[in-house]
Scaffold this motif. Structure first.
Motif, PDB file in Angstrom:
ATOM      1  N   GLN A  67       0.839  -1.211   0.000  1.00  0.00           N
ATOM      2  CA  GLN A  67       0.000   0.000   0.000  1.00  0.00           C
ATOM      3  C   GLN A  67       0.869   1.255   0.000  1.00  0.00           C
ATOM      4  O   GLN A  67       0.572   2.216  -0.693  1.00  0.00           O
ATOM      5  CB  GLN A  67      -0.919   0.009   1.216  1.00  0.00           C
ATOM      6  CG  GLN A  67      -2.084  -0.920   1.123  1.00  0.00           C
ATOM      7  CD  GLN A  67      -2.970  -0.595  -0.060  1.00  0.00           C
ATOM      8  OE1 GLN A  67      -2.970  -1.307  -1.051  1.00  0.00           O
ATOM      9  NE2 GLN A  67      -3.704   0.482   0.012  1.00  0.00           N
ATOM     10  N   GLN A  68       1.940   1.247   0.780  1.00  0.00           N
ATOM     11  CA  GLN A  68       2.828   2.406   0.800  1.00  0.00           C
ATOM     12  C   GLN A  68       3.485   2.608  -0.554  1.00  0.00           C
ATOM     13  O   GLN A  68       3.633   3.737  -1.008  1.00  0.00           O
ATOM     14  CB  GLN A  68       3.903   2.245   1.877  1.00  0.00           C
ATOM     15  CG  GLN A  68       3.409   2.477   3.266  1.00  0.00           C
ATOM     16  CD  GLN A  68       4.514   2.358   4.293  1.00  0.00           C
ATOM     17  OE1 GLN A  68       5.562   1.771   4.044  1.00  0.00           O
ATOM     18  NE2 GLN A  68       4.269   2.916   5.467  1.00  0.00           N
ATOM     19  N   LYS A  70       2.228   1.905  -3.429  1.00  0.00           N
ATOM     20  CA  LYS A  70       1.217   2.456  -4.340  1.00  0.00           C
ATOM     21  C   LYS A  70       1.109   3.965  -4.211  1.00  0.00           C
ATOM     22  O   LYS A  70       0.740   4.646  -5.156  1.00  0.00           O
ATOM     23  CB  LYS A  70      -0.162   1.854  -4.045  1.00  0.00           C
ATOM     24  CG  LYS A  70      -0.412   0.524  -4.641  1.00  0.00           C
ATOM     25  CD  LYS A  70      -1.850   0.121  -4.348  1.00  0.00           C
ATOM     26  CE  LYS A  70      -2.219  -1.171  -4.991  1.00  0.00           C
ATOM     27  NZ  LYS A  70      -3.607  -1.529  -4.716  1.00  0.00           N
ATOM     28  N   TYR A  71       1.406   4.469  -3.012  1.00  0.00           N
ATOM     29  CA  TYR A  71       1.301   5.906  -2.762  1.00  0.00           C
ATOM     30  C   TYR A  71       2.665   6.590  -2.722  1.00  0.00           C
ATOM     31  O   TYR A  71       2.855   7.572  -2.023  1.00  0.00           O
ATOM     32  CB  TYR A  71       0.514   6.161  -1.479  1.00  0.00           C
ATOM     33  CG  TYR A  71      -0.940   5.818  -1.645  1.00  0.00           C
ATOM     34  CD1 TYR A  71      -1.789   6.661  -2.345  1.00  0.00           C
ATOM     35  CD2 TYR A  71      -1.454   4.635  -1.147  1.00  0.00           C
ATOM     36  CE1 TYR A  71      -3.119   6.331  -2.534  1.00  0.00           C
ATOM     37  CE2 TYR A  71      -2.782   4.305  -1.323  1.00  0.00           C
ATOM     38  CZ  TYR A  71      -3.607   5.152  -2.025  1.00  0.00           C
ATOM     39  OH  TYR A  71      -4.929   4.829  -2.211  1.00  0.00           O
ATOM     40  N   THR A  76       5.954   9.630   1.234  1.00  0.00           N
ATOM     41  CA  THR A  76       4.839  10.232   0.504  1.00  0.00           C
ATOM     42  C   THR A  76       3.516   9.699   1.023  1.00  0.00           C
ATOM     43  O   THR A  76       2.545  10.445   1.160  1.00  0.00           O
ATOM     44  CB  THR A  76       4.967   9.951  -1.013  1.00  0.00           C
ATOM     45  OG1 THR A  76       6.245  10.382  -1.448  1.00  0.00           O
ATOM     46  CG2 THR A  76       3.898  10.673  -1.796  1.00  0.00           C
ATOM     47  N   SER A  77       3.480   8.406   1.319  1.00  0.00           N
ATOM     48  CA  SER A  77       2.258   7.801   1.859  1.00  0.00           C
ATOM     49  C   SER A  77       1.855   8.470   3.172  1.00  0.00           C
ATOM     50  O   SER A  77       0.680   8.795   3.382  1.00  0.00           O
ATOM     51  CB  SER A  77       2.486   6.305   2.069  1.00  0.00           C
ATOM     52  OG  SER A  77       1.372   5.689   2.616  1.00  0.00           O
ATOM     53  N   ILE A  80       0.571  12.040   2.455  1.00  0.00           N
ATOM     54  CA  ILE A  80      -0.799  12.036   1.925  1.00  0.00           C
ATOM     55  C   ILE A  80      -1.791  11.754   3.041  1.00  0.00           C
ATOM     56  O   ILE A  80      -2.827  12.418   3.146  1.00  0.00           O
ATOM     57  CB  ILE A  80      -0.929  11.015   0.780  1.00  0.00           C
ATOM     58  CG1 ILE A  80      -0.201  11.536  -0.453  1.00  0.00           C
ATOM     59  CG2 ILE A  80      -2.384  10.719   0.463  1.00  0.00           C
ATOM     60  CD1 ILE A  80      -0.127  10.556  -1.583  1.00  0.00           C
ATOM     61  N   GLU A  81      -1.477  10.802   3.876  1.00  0.00           N
ATOM     62  CA  GLU A  81      -2.382  10.472   4.984  1.00  0.00           C
ATOM     63  C   GLU A  81      -2.549  11.665   5.922  1.00  0.00           C
ATOM     64  O   GLU A  81      -3.655  11.964   6.375  1.00  0.00           O
ATOM     65  CB  GLU A  81      -1.847   9.256   5.739  1.00  0.00           C
ATOM     66  CG  GLU A  81      -2.833   8.655   6.696  1.00  0.00           C
ATOM     67  CD  GLU A  81      -4.153   8.264   6.049  1.00  0.00           C
ATOM     68  OE1 GLU A  81      -5.198   8.556   6.659  1.00  0.00           O
ATOM     69  OE2 GLU A  81      -4.152   7.695   4.951  1.00  0.00           O
ATOM     70  N   TRP A  98       0.884  14.553  -6.735  1.00  0.00           N
ATOM     71  CA  TRP A  98      -0.178  14.388  -5.763  1.00  0.00           C
ATOM     72  C   TRP A  98      -1.557  14.142  -6.374  1.00  0.00           C
ATOM     73  O   TRP A  98      -2.356  13.423  -5.788  1.00  0.00           O
ATOM     74  CB  TRP A  98      -0.228  15.599  -4.842  1.00  0.00           C
ATOM     75  CG  TRP A  98       0.781  15.498  -3.744  1.00  0.00           C
ATOM     76  CD1 TRP A  98       2.137  15.465  -3.867  1.00  0.00           C
ATOM     77  CD2 TRP A  98       0.507  15.394  -2.359  1.00  0.00           C
ATOM     78  NE1 TRP A  98       2.730  15.366  -2.643  1.00  0.00           N
ATOM     79  CE2 TRP A  98       1.754  15.325  -1.691  1.00  0.00           C
ATOM     80  CE3 TRP A  98      -0.646  15.376  -1.602  1.00  0.00           C
ATOM     81  CZ2 TRP A  98       1.850  15.217  -0.319  1.00  0.00           C
ATOM     82  CZ3 TRP A  98      -0.543  15.276  -0.235  1.00  0.00           C
ATOM     83  CH2 TRP A  98       0.692  15.188   0.398  1.00  0.00           C
ATOM     84  N   LEU A 101      -2.288  10.424  -6.986  1.00  0.00           N
ATOM     85  CA  LEU A 101      -2.310   9.693  -5.720  1.00  0.00           C
ATOM     86  C   LEU A 101      -3.563  10.019  -4.912  1.00  0.00           C
ATOM     87  O   LEU A 101      -4.189   9.132  -4.324  1.00  0.00           O
ATOM     88  CB  LEU A 101      -1.050   9.994  -4.912  1.00  0.00           C
ATOM     89  CG  LEU A 101       0.272   9.557  -5.561  1.00  0.00           C
ATOM     90  CD1 LEU A 101       1.450  10.001  -4.723  1.00  0.00           C
ATOM     91  CD2 LEU A 101       0.296   8.066  -5.794  1.00  0.00           C
ATOM     92  N   ARG A 104      -6.530   8.286  -6.480  1.00  0.00           N
ATOM     93  CA  ARG A 104      -6.582   6.872  -6.079  1.00  0.00           C
ATOM     94  C   ARG A 104      -7.144   6.747  -4.661  1.00  0.00           C
ATOM     95  O   ARG A 104      -7.972   5.882  -4.373  1.00  0.00           O
ATOM     96  CB  ARG A 104      -5.193   6.264  -6.151  1.00  0.00           C
ATOM     97  CG  ARG A 104      -5.155   4.842  -5.614  1.00  0.00           C
ATOM     98  CD  ARG A 104      -3.790   4.275  -5.668  1.00  0.00           C
ATOM     99  NE  ARG A 104      -3.530   3.876  -7.042  1.00  0.00           N
ATOM    100  CZ  ARG A 104      -2.345   3.541  -7.499  1.00  0.00           C
ATOM    101  NH1 ARG A 104      -1.298   3.559  -6.704  1.00  0.00           N
ATOM    102  NH2 ARG A 104      -2.188   3.168  -8.735  1.00  0.00           N
ATOM    103  N   LYS A 105      -6.690   7.627  -3.773  1.00  0.00           N
ATOM    104  CA  LYS A 105      -7.171   7.602  -2.387  1.00  0.00           C
ATOM    105  C   LYS A 105      -8.676   7.887  -2.331  1.00  0.00           C
ATOM    106  O   LYS A 105      -9.415   7.256  -1.574  1.00  0.00           O
ATOM    107  CB  LYS A 105      -6.389   8.639  -1.577  1.00  0.00           C
ATOM    108  CG  LYS A 105      -6.652   8.623  -0.115  1.00  0.00           C
ATOM    109  CD  LYS A 105      -6.045   7.422   0.506  1.00  0.00           C
ATOM    110  CE  LYS A 105      -5.081   7.769   1.599  1.00  0.00           C
ATOM    111  NZ  LYS A 105      -4.662   6.543   2.279  1.00  0.00           N
TER     112      LYS A 105
END
Length: 182
Positions: A67-68, A70-71, A76-77, A80-81, A98, A101, A104-105
């Motif tokens: 998952q990390q 992918k972002y 960056t993961s 974003i979170e 961004w 990403l 996708r989120k």
């Protein structure tokens, strides 16, 4: 406190993460089983919990790292979170990186609006079945209440997060428009 723990975990190797998850799984599973079984704890139960913990820890660590990736990797993961949680972009967030990403989120959060209640309805149905087969086990009752609550909470939380992501995307698109006008 939770943020510090998540940041600390995010900076660790996947082996460390797998080990921590395996230990938590083993202790949790062994403790619950020892508490609800009339015969109590046994060596066989401990061995089963350890083997299950190893598989669970390794599998979940791989999923977290995937998952990390992918972002855009761990940093960056996490960024974003944090942006989604706080509702604002960090300094220097590049729209080219961004926007895809965050899109996708957003799709993930929109999906959780309907997947979450189905998932927790199935868990609730399983708990109800377990209550019917063995009503004296109090943990099934607690789990039923927990899963009903999560089935209500997850879609509301996902809708809120999707709205925050929409606002972040709009802000990034505005930044991108401002840059292109120069």
């Amino acid at each position: 406190m939770l943020k510090k723990w998540q940041d600390w975990l995010g900076k660790r190797s996947w082996w460390t993460l797998a080990t921590i998850l395996a230990v938590f799984w083993t202790l949790g599973w062994f403790g619950i089983q020892a508490a609800i079984r009339p015969s109590g704890a046994s060596w066989g139960l401990l061995v089963g919990a350890v083997v299950g913990g190893i598989f669970y820890g390794g599998f979940m660590a791989l999923i977290f790292r995937r998952q990390q990736a992918k972002y855009g990797g761990p940093s960056t993961s996490r960024a974003i979170e944090m942006a989604v949680r706080e509702g604002r972009l960090p300094e220097g967030a590049e729209p080219e990186i961004w926007l895809p990403l965050l899109d996708r989120k957003k799709r993930t959060e929109r999906r959780m609006v309907w997947v979450g209640p189905i998932e927790f309805a199935l868990f609730t149905a399983l708990c109800v079945f377990l209550i019917v087969t063995e009503p004296s086990v109090w943990s099934w009752w607690v789990a039923t209440v927990l899963f009903v609550g999560l089935g209500i909470w997850v879609p509301l939380w996902s809708i809120r997060r999707a709205h925050r992501i929409d606002a972040l995307i709009a802000e990034l698109k505005a930044q991108e428009t401002d840059r292109s006008s120069f």
